[in-house]
Motif scaffolding. Structure first.
Motif, PDB file in Angstrom:
ATOM      1  N   PRO A   7       0.825  -1.213   0.000  1.00  0.00           N
ATOM      2  CA  PRO A   7       0.000   0.000   0.000  1.00  0.00           C
ATOM      3  C   PRO A   7       0.859   1.263   0.000  1.00  0.00           C
ATOM      4  O   PRO A   7       1.889   1.330   0.651  1.00  0.00           O
ATOM      5  CB  PRO A   7      -0.793  -0.098   1.302  1.00  0.00           C
ATOM      6  N   SER A   8       0.400   2.214  -0.756  1.00  0.00           N
ATOM      7  CA  SER A   8       1.081   3.499  -0.861  1.00  0.00           C
ATOM      8  C   SER A   8       0.269   4.557  -0.127  1.00  0.00           C
ATOM      9  O   SER A   8      -0.941   4.429   0.011  1.00  0.00           O
ATOM     10  CB  SER A   8       1.198   3.871  -2.342  1.00  0.00           C
ATOM     11  N   ARG A   9       0.939   5.592   0.318  1.00  0.00           N
ATOM     12  CA  ARG A   9       0.217   6.714   0.924  1.00  0.00           C
ATOM     13  C   ARG A   9      -0.517   7.525  -0.137  1.00  0.00           C
ATOM     14  O   ARG A   9      -1.361   8.335   0.163  1.00  0.00           O
ATOM     15  CB  ARG A   9       1.195   7.611   1.675  1.00  0.00           C
ATOM     16  N   ASN A  10      -0.177   7.268  -1.385  1.00  0.00           N
ATOM     17  CA  ASN A  10      -0.781   7.976  -2.502  1.00  0.00           C
ATOM     18  C   ASN A  10      -2.031   7.210  -2.942  1.00  0.00           C
ATOM     19  O   ASN A  10      -1.947   6.211  -3.648  1.00  0.00           O
ATOM     20  CB  ASN A  10       0.233   8.075  -3.643  1.00  0.00           C
ATOM     21  N   TYR A  11      -3.198   7.698  -2.543  1.00  0.00           N
ATOM     22  CA  TYR A  11      -4.456   7.014  -2.848  1.00  0.00           C
ATOM     23  C   TYR A  11      -4.645   6.823  -4.351  1.00  0.00           C
ATOM     24  O   TYR A  11      -5.087   5.773  -4.797  1.00  0.00           O
ATOM     25  CB  TYR A  11      -5.647   7.793  -2.267  1.00  0.00           C
ATOM     26  N   ALA A  12      -4.298   7.851  -5.129  1.00  0.00           N
ATOM     27  CA  ALA A  12      -4.481   7.762  -6.577  1.00  0.00           C
ATOM     28  C   ALA A  12      -3.670   6.611  -7.162  1.00  0.00           C
ATOM     29  O   ALA A  12      -4.139   5.896  -8.052  1.00  0.00           O
ATOM     30  CB  ALA A  12      -4.108   9.079  -7.240  1.00  0.00           C
ATOM     31  N   GLN A  13      -2.455   6.411  -6.663  1.00  0.00           N
ATOM     32  CA  GLN A  13      -1.615   5.315  -7.152  1.00  0.00           C
ATOM     33  C   GLN A  13      -2.238   3.964  -6.792  1.00  0.00           C
ATOM     34  O   GLN A  13      -2.298   3.064  -7.625  1.00  0.00           O
ATOM     35  CB  GLN A  13      -0.203   5.423  -6.569  1.00  0.00           C
ATOM     36  N   ASN A  14      -2.689   3.817  -5.553  1.00  0.00           N
ATOM     37  CA  ASN A  14      -3.351   2.568  -5.146  1.00  0.00           C
ATOM     38  C   ASN A  14      -4.575   2.310  -6.011  1.00  0.00           C
ATOM     39  O   ASN A  14      -4.833   1.177  -6.420  1.00  0.00           O
ATOM     40  CB  ASN A  14      -3.774   2.638  -3.676  1.00  0.00           C
TER      41      ASN A  14
END
Length: 101
Positions: A7-14
């Motif tokens: 999981p990334s802190r970047n919601y758009a990337q997830n």
């Protein structure tokens, strides 16, 4: 086989990653297939390079060796060599090809 996406802190990337996975799974399901094996990035690195914490250049170098490519072969992106590493991990795990000794 799919490499697990941490999981990334970047919601758009997830969102992009999970959306892509959903599309792939729908397409596979249509033809009677499914992703049933998940591997961690460290497992892929360990299988292909012998080092679970290998960096991207080391992964690319090992992929070139596995595939018999010249040392100066350039992958278009790190994603290309990473995808080859995941495929090689699958082939090794399924004993389709033998691991290096």
């Amino acid at each position: 086989m799919r490499e697990i996406w941490p999981p990334s802190r970047n919601y758009a990337q997830n969102n992009k990653i999970h959306g892509t996975w959903s599309s792939v799974e729908r397409a596979l399901h249509r033809y009677g297939y499914e992703v049933d094996v998940h591997v961690t990035p460290a497992n892929v690195k360990k299988t292909v390079t012998g080092n679970g914490s290998a960096k991207k250049p080391q992964v690319a170098e090992s992929v070139r060796e596995w595939l018999g490519l010249s040392a100066d072969h350039k992958f278009a992106t790190d994603d290309h060599s990473d995808a080859c590493a995941v495929a090689l991990t699958y082939l090794i795990r399924e004993k389709i090809i033998k691991p290096k000794e």
